[in-house]
Design a protein around this motif. Structure first.
Motif, short mmCIF file in Angstrom:
data_model
loop_
_atom_site.label_atom_id
_atom_site.label_comp_id
_atom_site.label_asym_id
_atom_site.label_seq_id
_atom_site.Cartn_x
_atom_site.Cartn_y
_atom_site.Cartn_z
N ASP A 45 54.37 4.34 40.95
CA ASP A 45 53.72 5.62 41.13
C ASP A 45 54.73 6.75 40.96
OD1 ASP A 45 51.35 4.48 43.59
OD2 ASP A 45 51.12 4.73 41.45
N LEU A 46 54.33 7.96 41.32
CA LEU A 46 55.15 9.12 41.06
C LEU A 46 56.35 9.21 41.98
CD1 LEU A 46 52.35 11.74 40.48
CD2 LEU A 46 53.28 10.05 38.94
N ILE A 47 56.34 8.43 43.06
CA ILE A 47 57.51 8.28 43.91
C ILE A 47 57.73 6.79 44.07
CG2 ILE A 47 57.27 10.46 45.17
CD1 ILE A 47 55.75 9.03 47.29
N ASP A 48 58.86 6.39 44.61
CA ASP A 48 59.17 4.98 44.77
C ASP A 48 58.35 4.39 45.90
OD1 ASP A 48 60.20 2.48 44.93
OD2 ASP A 48 62.20 3.07 45.56
N GLU A 49 57.20 3.81 45.57
CA GLU A 49 56.30 3.33 46.62
C GLU A 49 56.84 2.09 47.31
OE1 GLU A 49 51.90 4.97 45.69
OE2 GLU A 49 52.37 2.97 44.96
N SER A 50 57.83 1.42 46.73
CA SER A 50 58.36 0.22 47.37
C SER A 50 59.05 0.56 48.68
CB SER A 50 59.37 -0.46 46.43
OG SER A 50 60.50 0.37 46.20
N SER A 51 59.40 1.84 48.87
CA SER A 51 60.07 2.22 50.13
C SER A 51 59.28 3.28 50.87
CB SER A 51 61.47 2.76 49.83
OG SER A 51 61.39 3.90 48.99
N VAL A 52 58.00 3.46 50.51
CA VAL A 52 57.19 4.49 51.12
C VAL A 52 55.95 3.86 51.73
CG1 VAL A 52 55.83 6.56 50.72
CG2 VAL A 52 58.00 6.26 49.55
N VAL A 53 55.69 4.21 52.99
CA VAL A 53 54.47 3.78 53.66
C VAL A 53 53.45 4.89 53.51
CG1 VAL A 53 53.45 3.11 55.84
CG2 VAL A 53 55.77 2.40 55.31
N THR A 54 52.27 4.57 52.99
CA THR A 54 51.24 5.59 52.82
C THR A 54 50.07 5.30 53.74
OG1 THR A 54 50.08 4.39 51.08
CG2 THR A 54 51.85 5.87 50.39
N SER A 55 49.46 6.37 54.23
CA SER A 55 48.29 6.20 55.09
C SER A 55 47.43 7.43 54.97
CB SER A 55 48.70 6.00 56.55
OG SER A 55 49.42 7.12 57.04
N LEU A 56 46.13 7.28 55.21
CA LEU A 56 45.22 8.40 55.14
C LEU A 56 45.49 9.32 56.31
CD1 LEU A 56 42.73 9.76 53.86
CD2 LEU A 56 41.32 8.42 55.42
N LYS A 57 45.57 10.60 56.03
CA LYS A 57 45.76 11.60 57.09
C LYS A 57 44.41 11.92 57.72
CE LYS A 57 47.60 14.76 59.65
NZ LYS A 57 48.44 14.38 60.78
N ASN B 240 59.36 7.83 54.44
CA ASN B 240 60.46 7.06 53.86
C ASN B 240 61.65 7.24 54.79
OD1 ASN B 240 62.56 5.95 52.41
ND2 ASN B 240 61.87 6.76 50.45
N GLY B 241 61.91 6.25 55.65
CA GLY B 241 62.93 6.40 56.68
C GLY B 241 62.52 7.50 57.63
N THR B 242 63.38 8.51 57.79
CA THR B 242 63.05 9.62 58.67
C THR B 242 62.31 10.74 57.94
OG1 THR B 242 65.21 10.64 58.24
CG2 THR B 242 65.05 9.16 60.14
N ALA B 243 62.24 10.65 56.61
CA ALA B 243 61.54 11.67 55.83
C ALA B 243 60.03 11.47 55.90
CB ALA B 243 62.00 11.63 54.37
N THR B 244 59.32 12.55 56.13
CA THR B 244 57.86 12.49 56.19
C THR B 244 57.27 13.61 55.33
OG1 THR B 244 57.81 13.91 58.15
CG2 THR B 244 57.85 11.52 58.52
N GLY B 245 56.02 13.45 54.96
CA GLY B 245 55.38 14.49 54.17
C GLY B 245 53.90 14.24 53.97
N LYS B 246 53.26 15.18 53.29
CA LYS B 246 51.86 15.05 52.90
C LYS B 246 51.78 15.24 51.40
CE LYS B 246 49.68 16.77 57.14
NZ LYS B 246 48.81 17.84 57.72
N GLN B 247 50.92 14.49 50.78
CA GLN B 247 50.75 14.60 49.34
C GLN B 247 49.26 14.54 48.99
OE1 GLN B 247 51.20 9.96 47.96
NE2 GLN B 247 53.09 11.10 48.27
N VAL B 248 48.93 15.16 47.89
CA VAL B 248 47.58 15.08 47.33
C VAL B 248 47.65 14.26 46.06
CG1 VAL B 248 45.72 16.39 46.24
CG2 VAL B 248 46.82 17.27 48.30
#
Length: 223
Positions: free
Chosen positions: A211-223, A142-150
Motif C-alpha cells: 500500500d501507500l505506506i509500509d503496511e507490514s509494520s502498521v496496524v490499521t483499525s477503523l476510527k 507504527n511504534g509510537t507514531a500514530t495518525g489518521k488517514q483517509v
C-alpha cells in the motif's frame, strides 16, 4: 375602471414575483453523504481532484460487492519528494467489498497480503449509475507514531471487474516525531495499469499487497 386597473396591477406584480422566484438558483442537492463529508474535508477532496484522483459523487451508487485484483498496480501521480516516479509498479492490490448497505451508503472493505490483513474496515460509498467511490477513515500506528488517514477507491463496476480503478491514501492527522509516515496531505494516486481491476473468486494470501505506506509494520483499525 380604477378597480380593474388596480386588480390588473396586482396580478402583474404577483406574476413577476412568481417568475423571479422560479428563476432563483436552487440550492444544489448534496452529492456526498453527510458521513463522507465528515471524514473528507472539502479542501482535501478538491485537492485530490486537482491532482487527478477521480471522485464519483452521488447518492445512488451501484452494488460493488465482490473480490477484485488491481494488477499492474501502477503509480499515476507521485507526491512531492516521492522516491518513486510515475509508472512505478507496486505489488498487486487485492480487495474484497462486502455487506453493502444501500440505506446507510456503507460497505465493508478487506485487503490481504502474505504479511498483512486488514479486515472489516468500514467505508462509505458514493456514486451514480455504474460509477462509485469508497471513502474509509483509518487510525494507524507504527511504534509510537500514530495518525489518521483517509483511503479512497474509485472506478466503474462492470461484469469483468472495476473499470478505471484508482486508489489513494492521505494522512489527515499524525503524531510522528520520527517521520515514519508520509506528510499530512501528501498522496500517491495509483491506478490499475491495464484499466481494469479484474473480478476474481479467491481472496487468498498468494498476492502481496504494497500500500501507500509500509503496511507490514502498521496496524490499521477503523476510527
Amino acid at each position: 375602471m380604477k378597480n380593474l386597473l388596480t386588480s390588473s396591477l396586482i396580478a402583474c406584480t404577483l406574476c413577476i414575483i412568481l417568475l423571479l422566484d422560479s428563476c432563483k438558483k436552487k440550492t444544489p442537492e448534496p452529492t456526498l453523504s453527510t458521513k463522507i463529508q465528515q471524514i473528507v474535508p472539502a479542501t482535501l477532496l478538491n485537492d485530490l481532484k486537482v491532482k487527478g484522483m477521480p471522485i464519483n459523487e452521488g447518492l445512488n451508487p451501484p452494488n460493488i460487492e465482490g473480490i477484485f485484483v488491481s494488477n499492474p498496480h501502477t503509480l499515476e501521480v507521485p507526491y512531492a519528494g516521492d522516491p518513486n516516479s510515475k509508472g512505478h509498479v507496486f505489488n498487486s492490490l487485492v480487495l474484497r467489498f462486502s455487506n453493502q448497505n444501500s440505506k446507510e451508503l456503507s460497505v465493508n472493505i478487506d485487503t490481504k497480503s502474505s504479511s498483512t490483513v486488514a479486515s472489516g474496515i468500514g467505508g462509505f460509498i458514493s456514486g451514480t449509475g455504474n460509477k462509485f467511490s469508497i471513502f474509509a477513515e483509518l487510525s494507524v500506528q507504527n511504534g509510537t507514531a500514530t495518525g489518521k488517514q483517509v483511503r479512497i477507491f474509485s472506478g466503474e463496476i462492470t461484469s469483468q471487474g472495476i473499470k478505471g480503478f484508482y486508489s489513494t491514501l492521505v494522512f489527515t492527522e499524525k503524531n510522528d516525531p520520527n517521520n515514519v509516515f508520509i506528510e499530512i496531505g501528501a498522496a500517491r494516486i495509483i491506478k490499475d495499469g491495464d484499466g481494469l481491476a479484474s473480478k476474481t473468486n479467491a481472496f487468498r494470501m498468494g498476492v502481496e499487497v504494497n500500500d501507500l505506506i509500509d503496511e507490514s509494520s502498521v496496524v490499521t483499525s477503523l476510527k
